[in-house]
Design an enzyme around this catalytic site. Structure first.
Site, PDB file in Angstrom:
ATOM      1  N   HIS A  64       0.644  -1.359  -0.205  1.00 42.56           N
ATOM      2  CA  HIS A  64      -0.234   0.132   0.186  1.00 42.56           C
ATOM      3  C   HIS A  64       0.992   1.375  -0.042  1.00 42.56           C
ATOM      4  O   HIS A  64       0.252   2.349  -0.744  1.00 42.56           O
ATOM      5  CB  HIS A  64      -0.964   0.193   1.235  1.00 42.56           C
ATOM      6  CG  HIS A  64      -2.085  -0.970   1.171  1.00 42.56           C
ATOM      7  ND1 HIS A  64      -2.823  -1.439   2.172  1.00 42.56           N
ATOM      8  CD2 HIS A  64      -2.259  -1.702   0.352  1.00 42.56           C
ATOM      9  CE1 HIS A  64      -3.585  -2.017   1.652  1.00 42.56           C
ATOM     10  NE2 HIS A  64      -3.424  -2.566   0.280  1.00 42.56           N
ATOM     11  N   HIS A  85       0.837  -1.725   9.187  1.00 46.18           N
ATOM     12  CA  HIS A  85       2.573  -1.974   9.357  1.00 46.18           C
ATOM     13  C   HIS A  85       3.668  -1.417   9.547  1.00 46.18           C
ATOM     14  O   HIS A  85       3.139  -0.924  10.375  1.00 46.18           O
ATOM     15  CB  HIS A  85       3.184  -1.520   7.583  1.00 46.18           C
ATOM     16  CG  HIS A  85       1.606  -2.328   6.609  1.00 46.18           C
ATOM     17  ND1 HIS A  85       1.487  -3.365   6.043  1.00 46.18           N
ATOM     18  CD2 HIS A  85       0.651  -1.455   5.829  1.00 46.18           C
ATOM     19  CE1 HIS A  85       0.387  -3.423   5.084  1.00 46.18           C
ATOM     20  NE2 HIS A  85       0.195  -2.490   4.936  1.00 46.18           N
TER      21      HIS A  85
END
Length: 326
Positions: free
Chosen positions: A193, A251
């Site tokens: 992403h 993340h």
């Protein structure tokens, strides 16, 4: 004609006719007033719609001019690169100052599912329409338009074949989906992403910067083109916001930094290097605008003019010498 008696039925009919005439005379002005009020309301609504359209058009033209001026500035584009780097490097520090239960902290939020997971599709759709209009209106050539649109073609792909014996590789994009499917994950995870949003931000900023030169050359820029341009600017702002949300809530830190670095490197390989080659699709704006005519003479013309000056000088010197000799 005579003065005979009037029957009761005829008298009742005459009275009804008189009452009906009187009622019509009373309803006539009321109906006319109602029609006049409706006409005035329609005229008022028409004027209101015209004013709203004029205000919307003025805002559209003003907003597109200012956005094109900002995105077309080379200095601001360099600052924008620094902004993206600062978001990825220092953005995770904001996780200690935000609400961890907000909607943007969930993987299943609306923006993450509908926009981030399909960021490349949204970018190609909006930016493809903008590039199509700008290139075709500037050149009126289908081949040049197709060449510029080829910058947005995704040439990546993958193919997996099950093996009867050995290790079976599953086409799962990241560690989270792999573990959710009950498999084991091996390898270093790069934040896809962060990579995708960084690359889309750099790509859209580079492509949208052409609109400033387009307006400066006085090319046709109607309301549809300006609206498409502003939609791209809004999408660029949304990608920046979602990138900030990604680096704050999702993340690991190194995965995000590496993903952004790979996205920046991919932008440099394409827009910074490859698209400047003659056999490439071309950089944004290449071949769209006429080059300004230079008033400076060519080297051959300069040599010719210098030779003419020397020849005239030599002729004048010869005339003076003959005059002195005579």
């Amino acid at each position: 004609m005579g003065g005979g008696p009037i029957s009761p039925s005829s008298a009742a009919q005459q009275s009804k006719q008189l009452v009906g005439r009187g009622g019509n005379m009373e309803r006539g002005p009321v109906v006319g007033a109602g029609l006049g009020a409706r006409a005035r309301i329609r005229a008022l609504l028409g004027c209101l719609v015209k004013v709203l359209l004029w205000v919307a058009s003025a805002l559209l033209y003003f907003g597109s001019e200012q956005a094109a001026r900002l995105l077309g500035s080379p200095c601001l584009r360099r600052l924008y690169h620094a902004w993206l780097a600062a978001v990825v490097i220092f953005g995770p520090l904001l996780q200690f100052h935000v609400n961890p239960r907000t909607i943007f902290a969930s993987h299943g939020n609306f923006f993450n599912i509908k926009f981030v997971n399909s960021a490349w599709g949204w970018t190609c759709t909006f930016l493809g329409g903008f590039v199509l209009l700008v290139v075709f209106l500037a050149t009126r050539r289908v081949a040049v338009t197709a060449r510029h649109l080829s910058r947005l073609v995704d040439l990546t792909g993958s193919c997996f074949e099950p093996l009867p014996q050995g290790l079976l590789l599953h086409e799962l994009p990241d560690r989270r989906s792999c573990l959710a499917a009950g498999h084991q994950w091996r390898g270093y995870t790069v934040s896809s992403h962060t990579f995708l949003l960084t690359f889309c931000c750099l790509l859209m900023a580079e492509e949208a910067a052409v609109f400033a030169k387009y307006l400066a050359h006085g090319l046709p820029a109607g309301a549809p083109l300006r609206l498409v341009f502003l939609l791209n600017v809004l999408l660029l702002g949304l990608w920046n916001f979602l990138l900030l949300c990604t680096v704050i809530y999702f993340h690991q830190y190194t995965h995000k930094v590496v993903g952004a670095a790979v996205g920046t490197f991919a932008w440099y390989l394409t827009y910074g290097s490859w698209y400047h080659q003659p056999w490439s699709p071309g950089s944004p704006g290449h071949g769209l605008f006429p080059r300004p005519h230079s008033s400076r003479k060519r080297p051959a013309d300069e040599k010719e003019s210098q030779w003419e000056v020397r020849r005239r000088g030599a002729g004048e010197e010869g005339v003076q010498r003959r005059a002195l000799a005579g």
